[in-house]
Design a protein around this motif. Sequence first.
Motif, PDB file in Angstrom:
ATOM      1  N   GLN A  46       0.987  -1.129   0.101  1.00 39.40           N
ATOM      2  CA  GLN A  46       0.175  -0.030  -0.040  1.00 39.40           C
ATOM      3  C   GLN A  46       0.787   1.309  -0.234  1.00 39.40           C
ATOM      4  O   GLN A  46       0.703   2.152  -0.623  1.00 39.40           O
ATOM      5  CB  GLN A  46      -0.768   0.136   1.150  1.00 39.40           C
ATOM      6  N   CYS A  47       1.771   1.377   0.676  1.00 43.69           N
ATOM      7  CA  CYS A  47       2.813   2.339   0.655  1.00 43.69           C
ATOM      8  C   CYS A  47       3.711   2.697  -0.565  1.00 43.69           C
ATOM      9  O   CYS A  47       3.885   3.628  -0.951  1.00 43.69           O
ATOM     10  CB  CYS A  47       3.830   2.395   1.956  1.00 43.69           C
ATOM     11  N   MET A  48       4.042   1.458  -1.172  1.00 40.45           N
ATOM     12  CA  MET A  48       4.585   1.500  -2.360  1.00 40.45           C
ATOM     13  C   MET A  48       3.630   2.191  -3.335  1.00 40.45           C
ATOM     14  O   MET A  48       4.018   2.743  -4.238  1.00 40.45           O
ATOM     15  CB  MET A  48       4.999   0.016  -2.990  1.00 40.45           C
ATOM     16  N   ASP A  49       2.438   1.857  -3.358  1.00 41.62           N
ATOM     17  CA  ASP A  49       1.523   2.422  -4.582  1.00 41.62           C
ATOM     18  C   ASP A  49       1.366   4.068  -3.938  1.00 41.62           C
ATOM     19  O   ASP A  49       1.086   4.681  -5.405  1.00 41.62           O
ATOM     20  CB  ASP A  49       0.062   1.630  -4.208  1.00 41.62           C
ATOM     21  N   GLU A  50       1.143   4.326  -2.807  1.00 45.65           N
ATOM     22  CA  GLU A  50       0.943   5.852  -2.564  1.00 45.65           C
ATOM     23  C   GLU A  50       2.306   6.343  -2.845  1.00 45.65           C
ATOM     24  O   GLU A  50       2.249   7.698  -3.023  1.00 45.65           O
ATOM     25  CB  GLU A  50       0.487   5.872  -1.182  1.00 45.65           C
ATOM     26  N   ALA A  51       3.430   6.114  -2.746  1.00 46.02           N
ATOM     27  CA  ALA A  51       4.802   6.917  -2.836  1.00 46.02           C
ATOM     28  C   ALA A  51       5.593   6.301  -3.742  1.00 46.02           C
ATOM     29  O   ALA A  51       6.761   6.080  -3.613  1.00 46.02           O
ATOM     30  CB  ALA A  51       5.357   6.766  -1.188  1.00 46.02           C
ATOM     31  N   LYS A  52       5.219   5.959  -5.107  1.00 48.91           N
ATOM     32  CA  LYS A  52       5.954   5.490  -5.976  1.00 48.91           C
ATOM     33  C   LYS A  52       6.997   6.697  -6.675  1.00 48.91           C
ATOM     34  O   LYS A  52       7.926   6.191  -6.832  1.00 48.91           O
ATOM     35  CB  LYS A  52       5.214   5.230  -7.322  1.00 48.91           C
ATOM     36  N   SER A  53       6.750   7.684  -6.583  1.00 54.37           N
ATOM     37  CA  SER A  53       7.498   8.707  -6.967  1.00 54.37           C
ATOM     38  C   SER A  53       8.357   9.599  -5.972  1.00 54.37           C
ATOM     39  O   SER A  53       9.018  10.417  -6.104  1.00 54.37           O
ATOM     40  CB  SER A  53       6.799   9.879  -7.809  1.00 54.37           C
ATOM     41  N   GLN A  54       8.054   8.940  -4.839  1.00 55.78           N
ATOM     42  CA  GLN A  54       8.817   9.617  -3.374  1.00 55.78           C
ATOM     43  C   GLN A  54       9.524   8.588  -2.568  1.00 55.78           C
ATOM     44  O   GLN A  54       9.341   8.392  -1.673  1.00 55.78           O
ATOM     45  CB  GLN A  54       7.573  10.089  -2.557  1.00 55.78           C
ATOM     46  N   GLN A  55      10.752   8.277  -3.306  1.00 55.81           N
ATOM     47  CA  GLN A  55      11.586   7.404  -2.631  1.00 55.81           C
ATOM     48  C   GLN A  55      12.464   8.203  -1.869  1.00 55.81           C
ATOM     49  O   GLN A  55      13.382   7.620  -1.217  1.00 55.81           O
ATOM     50  CB  GLN A  55      12.258   6.544  -3.698  1.00 55.81           C
ATOM     51  N   GLY A  56      12.790   9.401  -2.103  1.00 51.48           N
ATOM     52  CA  GLY A  56      13.446  10.201  -1.136  1.00 51.48           C
ATOM     53  C   GLY A  56      14.867   9.816  -1.155  1.00 51.48           C
ATOM     54  O   GLY A  56      15.741   9.257  -2.126  1.00 51.48           O
ATOM     55  N   LEU A  57      15.449   9.532  -0.012  1.00 53.71           N
ATOM     56  CA  LEU A  57      16.711   8.947   0.249  1.00 53.71           C
ATOM     57  C   LEU A  57      17.362   7.929   0.035  1.00 53.71           C
ATOM     58  O   LEU A  57      18.321   7.491  -0.051  1.00 53.71           O
ATOM     59  CB  LEU A  57      17.272   9.448   1.851  1.00 53.71           C
ATOM     60  N   PHE A  58      16.474   6.945  -0.123  1.00 57.25           N
ATOM     61  CA  PHE A  58      16.629   5.444  -0.481  1.00 57.25           C
ATOM     62  C   PHE A  58      16.589   5.196  -1.963  1.00 57.25           C
ATOM     63  O   PHE A  58      16.712   4.033  -2.251  1.00 57.25           O
ATOM     64  CB  PHE A  58      15.648   4.764   0.530  1.00 57.25           C
ATOM     65  N   GLY A  59      16.551   6.094  -2.676  1.00 58.83           N
ATOM     66  CA  GLY A  59      16.422   5.841  -4.142  1.00 58.83           C
ATOM     67  C   GLY A  59      17.585   5.066  -4.591  1.00 58.83           C
ATOM     68  O   GLY A  59      17.525   4.144  -5.546  1.00 58.83           O
ATOM     69  N   LEU A  60      18.836   5.536  -4.450  1.00 57.20           N
ATOM     70  CA  LEU A  60      20.213   4.834  -5.019  1.00 57.20           C
ATOM     71  C   LEU A  60      20.181   3.558  -4.646  1.00 57.20           C
ATOM     72  O   LEU A  60      20.555   2.605  -5.291  1.00 57.20           O
ATOM     73  CB  LEU A  60      21.345   5.634  -4.503  1.00 57.20           C
ATOM     74  N   VAL A  61      20.137   3.215  -3.194  1.00 60.44           N
ATOM     75  CA  VAL A  61      20.206   1.676  -2.656  1.00 60.44           C
ATOM     76  C   VAL A  61      19.042   0.991  -3.239  1.00 60.44           C
ATOM     77  O   VAL A  61      19.114  -0.309  -3.499  1.00 60.44           O
ATOM     78  CB  VAL A  61      20.077   1.745  -0.944  1.00 60.44           C
ATOM     79  N   ASN A  62      17.894   1.473  -3.339  1.00 61.80           N
ATOM     80  CA  ASN A  62      16.615   0.818  -3.879  1.00 61.80           C
ATOM     81  C   ASN A  62      17.103   0.386  -5.447  1.00 61.80           C
ATOM     82  O   ASN A  62      16.674  -0.538  -5.836  1.00 61.80           O
ATOM     83  CB  ASN A  62      15.526   1.665  -3.708  1.00 61.80           C
ATOM     84  N   MET A  63      17.549   1.297  -6.006  1.00 63.38           N
ATOM     85  CA  MET A  63      18.149   0.905  -7.515  1.00 63.38           C
ATOM     86  C   MET A  63      19.045   0.034  -7.672  1.00 63.38           C
ATOM     87  O   MET A  63      18.951  -1.054  -8.256  1.00 63.38           O
ATOM     88  CB  MET A  63      18.663   2.423  -8.172  1.00 63.38           C
ATOM     89  N   PHE A  64      19.938  -0.239  -6.703  1.00 65.69           N
ATOM     90  CA  PHE A  64      20.995  -1.371  -6.778  1.00 65.69           C
ATOM     91  C   PHE A  64      20.404  -2.642  -6.213  1.00 65.69           C
ATOM     92  O   PHE A  64      21.037  -3.543  -6.505  1.00 65.69           O
ATOM     93  CB  PHE A  64      22.218  -0.971  -5.857  1.00 65.69           C
ATOM     94  N   SER A  65      19.468  -2.652  -5.624  1.00 62.76           N
ATOM     95  CA  SER A  65      18.519  -3.849  -5.064  1.00 62.76           C
ATOM     96  C   SER A  65      17.691  -4.243  -5.890  1.00 62.76           C
ATOM     97  O   SER A  65      17.151  -5.290  -5.580  1.00 62.76           O
ATOM     98  CB  SER A  65      18.193  -3.561  -3.735  1.00 62.76           C
ATOM     99  N   GLY A  66      17.363  -3.766  -7.131  1.00 69.51           N
ATOM    100  CA  GLY A  66      16.450  -4.000  -8.045  1.00 69.51           C
ATOM    101  C   GLY A  66      15.073  -3.937  -7.535  1.00 69.51           C
ATOM    102  O   GLY A  66      13.974  -4.519  -7.746  1.00 69.51           O
ATOM    103  N   GLY A  67      14.751  -2.696  -6.551  1.00 68.88           N
ATOM    104  CA  GLY A  67      13.477  -2.617  -6.081  1.00 68.88           C
ATOM    105  C   GLY A  67      13.172  -3.399  -4.947  1.00 68.88           C
ATOM    106  O   GLY A  67      12.134  -2.950  -3.920  1.00 68.88           O
ATOM    107  N   ALA A  68      14.050  -4.157  -4.262  1.00 70.23           N
ATOM    108  CA  ALA A  68      13.938  -4.903  -3.142  1.00 70.23           C
ATOM    109  C   ALA A  68      14.016  -4.115  -1.785  1.00 70.23           C
ATOM    110  O   ALA A  68      13.419  -4.764  -0.944  1.00 70.23           O
ATOM    111  CB  ALA A  68      14.993  -6.142  -3.181  1.00 70.23           C
ATOM    112  N   LEU A  69      14.683  -3.207  -1.779  1.00 76.87           N
ATOM    113  CA  LEU A  69      14.821  -2.323  -0.504  1.00 76.87           C
ATOM    114  C   LEU A  69      13.593  -1.888  -0.026  1.00 76.87           C
ATOM    115  O   LEU A  69      13.265  -2.099   1.226  1.00 76.87           O
ATOM    116  CB  LEU A  69      15.745  -1.083  -0.757  1.00 76.87           C
TER     117      LEU A  69
END
Length: 437
Positions: A46-69
């Motif tokens: 639910q949080c992923m759907d509400e904040a798809k464009s608001q990854q904030g500070l964790f965008g880089l790590v989330n990119m390296f984890s393939g969205g798993a973070l």
Amino acid sequence: MLTAFARAFKTPDLRKKLLFTLGIIVLFRLGAHVPVPGIDYSNVQQCMDEAKSQQGLFGLVNMFSGGALLQITIFALGIMPYITASIILQLLTVVIPRLEALKKEGQSGQAKITQYTRYLTVALAILQGTGLVATARSGSLFQNCQVGNEIVPDQSIFVTITMVITMTAGTAVVMWLGELITDRGIGNGMSILMFISIAAGFPGALWAIRQQGKIMDGWLEFSLVIVCGLAMVALVVFVEQAQRRIPVQYAKRMIGRRSYGGTSTYIPLKVNQAGVIPVIFASSLLYIPALIAQFSGSDAEWAVWIENNFVTGDHPVYIVTYFLLIVFFAFFYVAISFNPEEVADNMKKYGGFIPGIRAGRPTAEYLSYVLNRITWPGSLYLGLIALVPTVALVTLNANQNFPFGGTSILIIVGVGLETVKQIESQLQQRHYEGFLR
């Protein structure tokens, strides 16, 4: 190219390596969707759907984890701890004489440095896993999410330790999978997993751009992004392959009745000698003040100023600081990774010289002069490529996962080129035409 793929799969040993690599990739992607025990997966979605464009500070790590973070899976930390550990060990090699001696010992010394990298990876995974769990418990992992505080329903110490141990074990498994690809598959294992992690986010990011578009139901923006992406891939390939070749001549030496030396070769100095490391350094450094301001919970002027200028990622202060840091770290990393004096001494030891340049100190000064001149365009190129997502964020109203730009495009093109070259070399050994013509 398709014919070359068919020929590669017709070769028995090469086919085994390719299939083994594909199997490891499938396991890696499956692990990126297995949630960590102790979280409420429905609330996370639910949080992923509400904040798809608001990854904030964790965008880089989330990119390296393939969205798993952001999904808090067992591979949530991905290979980021290993990348950080490798960079730290590489920097410490210049500072600590013991590590420098191990590096010069050859394969045995490199094996010890690899072992130290594994230990440091596990330590960093424990640290980052603890931080991620604490962030998820506090509800600040997602911005403006109504159920953010309910991601971890049971906040007991046992559940917290279990989550940290699970994510640390996941990082160790990712590291092991990468080493398996290096030993039994095709290409560098860690680079392949990094490539897959970043490429996994491309379809979603491109479709989000189409959904956010306003002209022709978003298809015009989608088409422009594709065209821009292809142009950027061509630019990155051109610059990554560009190099300054410094000719080196070796004098003839008579040992007994045999003549040695007398050959001509060259020293390849790449325009982008530092690779993607400066971008990672600059991004990580800029996350530090934003993290401090976020976790301090203070309403002081400094915290408000940092939040306004560094958290959104599109403020002029952030853009200028990011660009200058990339240029600085490009020169810094080139200075510690390429030692002109050491190269000049090795050339002098084996009777090599640059035509028109005296051996010894003049050679080192010449190499340093050439390296500084080609590092300037390389660093400016890195800075401009890294700012493409920010420009897209402002002009196209795209999310921060804009695929064609920054760290993602540099890593994907670099890893793709190296992997194709390895397959090409193995095909050429069997008298095949291969990929490159």
